[in-house]
Design a protein around this motif. Structure first.
Motif, PDB file in Angstrom:
ATOM      1  N   PRO A 110       0.816  -1.219   0.000  1.00  0.00           N
ATOM      2  CA  PRO A 110       0.000   0.000   0.000  1.00  0.00           C
ATOM      3  C   PRO A 110       0.848   1.267   0.000  1.00  0.00           C
ATOM      4  N   GLU A 111       2.095   1.163   0.497  1.00  0.00           N
ATOM      5  CA  GLU A 111       3.051   2.274   0.465  1.00  0.00           C
ATOM      6  C   GLU A 111       4.449   1.683   0.534  1.00  0.00           C
ATOM      7  N   PHE A 112       5.436   2.502   0.209  1.00  0.00           N
ATOM      8  CA  PHE A 112       6.823   2.047   0.256  1.00  0.00           C
ATOM      9  C   PHE A 112       7.373   2.353   1.627  1.00  0.00           C
ATOM     10  N   GLY A 113       7.780   1.339   2.373  1.00  0.00           N
ATOM     11  CA  GLY A 113       8.148   1.489   3.775  1.00  0.00           C
ATOM     12  C   GLY A 113       9.528   2.010   4.069  1.00  0.00           C
ATOM     13  N   GLU A 114      10.354   2.280   3.077  1.00  0.00           N
ATOM     14  CA  GLU A 114      11.716   2.745   3.339  1.00  0.00           C
ATOM     15  C   GLU A 114      11.832   4.249   3.103  1.00  0.00           C
ATOM     16  N   GLY A 115      10.885   5.005   3.600  1.00  0.00           N
ATOM     17  CA  GLY A 115      10.908   6.452   3.417  1.00  0.00           C
ATOM     18  C   GLY A 115       9.779   6.872   2.508  1.00  0.00           C
ATOM     19  N   PRO A 116       9.460   8.136   2.488  1.00  0.00           N
ATOM     20  CA  PRO A 116       8.336   8.605   1.674  1.00  0.00           C
ATOM     21  C   PRO A 116       8.637   8.504   0.188  1.00  0.00           C
ATOM     22  N   VAL A 117       7.775   7.812  -0.522  1.00  0.00           N
ATOM     23  CA  VAL A 117       7.948   7.660  -1.967  1.00  0.00           C
ATOM     24  C   VAL A 117       7.727   8.985  -2.676  1.00  0.00           C
ATOM     25  N   ALA A 118       6.808   9.784  -2.177  1.00  0.00           N
ATOM     26  CA  ALA A 118       6.431  11.010  -2.866  1.00  0.00           C
ATOM     27  C   ALA A 118       7.347  12.179  -2.543  1.00  0.00           C
ATOM     28  N   GLY A 119       8.464  11.933  -1.878  1.00  0.00           N
ATOM     29  CA  GLY A 119       9.396  12.997  -1.530  1.00  0.00           C
ATOM     30  C   GLY A 119      10.096  13.561  -2.749  1.00  0.00           C
ATOM     31  N   PRO A 120      11.137  14.353  -2.547  1.00  0.00           N
ATOM     32  CA  PRO A 120      11.853  14.949  -3.664  1.00  0.00           C
ATOM     33  C   PRO A 120      12.346  13.876  -4.623  1.00  0.00           C
ATOM     34  N   ALA A 121      12.176  14.133  -5.876  1.00  0.00           N
ATOM     35  CA  ALA A 121      12.566  13.150  -6.882  1.00  0.00           C
ATOM     36  C   ALA A 121      13.112  13.856  -8.100  1.00  0.00           C
ATOM     37  N   HIS A 122      13.906  13.131  -8.836  1.00  0.00           N
ATOM     38  CA  HIS A 122      14.415  13.633 -10.102  1.00  0.00           C
ATOM     39  C   HIS A 122      13.353  13.366 -11.152  1.00  0.00           C
ATOM     40  N   ARG A 123      12.883  14.382 -11.848  1.00  0.00           N
ATOM     41  CA  ARG A 123      11.842  14.211 -12.850  1.00  0.00           C
ATOM     42  C   ARG A 123      12.458  14.073 -14.230  1.00  0.00           C
ATOM     43  N   ARG A 124      11.901  13.109 -14.972  1.00  0.00           N
ATOM     44  CA  ARG A 124      12.304  12.929 -16.361  1.00  0.00           C
ATOM     45  C   ARG A 124      11.050  12.794 -17.193  1.00  0.00           C
ATOM     46  N   GLY A 125      11.052  13.398 -18.350  1.00  0.00           N
ATOM     47  CA  GLY A 125       9.921  13.207 -19.272  1.00  0.00           C
ATOM     48  C   GLY A 125      10.075  11.906 -20.023  1.00  0.00           C
ATOM     49  N   VAL A 126       8.970  11.226 -20.219  1.00  0.00           N
ATOM     50  CA  VAL A 126       8.960  10.013 -21.028  1.00  0.00           C
ATOM     51  C   VAL A 126       7.923  10.260 -22.097  1.00  0.00           C
TER      52      VAL A 126
END
Length: 132
Positions: A110-126
């Motif tokens: 239901p969620e990723f347990g090793e830290g917030p998944v929705a935190g800062p991320a590198h965005r790439r266009g696909v």
């Protein structure tokens, strides 16, 4: 037959948590986006023992081509001795897995347990397949 408005996946966020690559897919995962997503996910699963999390929570729709893509990623990861986890709390996604006989094939969290998944991320266009 009614047409479904498309919200095809045209971007994703990606980050690394320890040795795990977390990819947050957004938009539909369908026939239109399968090829471009497959190319990127193939790159992520090329090495030995890939550890991959696909966050599907922002995905409102997945069709049989999208399920096929998930199976392809799972097979590539398994062949290389890696680990794949899907993140989805969607009852409809779990129902799709059940109806297609794929319930036991994927580890769905239901969620990723090793830290917030929705935190800062590198965005790439696909780019969606067929668009340039």
């Amino acid at each position: 037959m009614s047409e479904r408005p498309t919200g095809s996946a045209d971007s994703h966020a990606e980050r690394t948590v320890g040795t795990t690559t977390v990819v947050i897919l957004s938009g539909d995962v369908d026939l239109v986006t399968r090829l471009s997503l497959a190319a990127h996910l193939d790159t992520l699963t090329d090495g030995p023992r890939p550890d991959l999390v696909l966050d599907l929570r922002p995905v409102p729709f997945i069709d049989c081509a999208g399920l096929g893509l998930l199976c392809r990623v799972r097979n590539r990861v398994a062949a290389r001795g890696g680990r794949l986890r899907l993140v989805s709390g969607s009852p409809s996604f779990r129902r799709i897995l059940r109806h297609t006989g794929l319930t036991g094939v994927f580890q769905v969290l239901p969620e990723f347990g090793e830290g917030p998944v929705a935190g800062p991320a590198h965005r790439r266009g696909v780019a969606a397949a067929g668009q340039g």
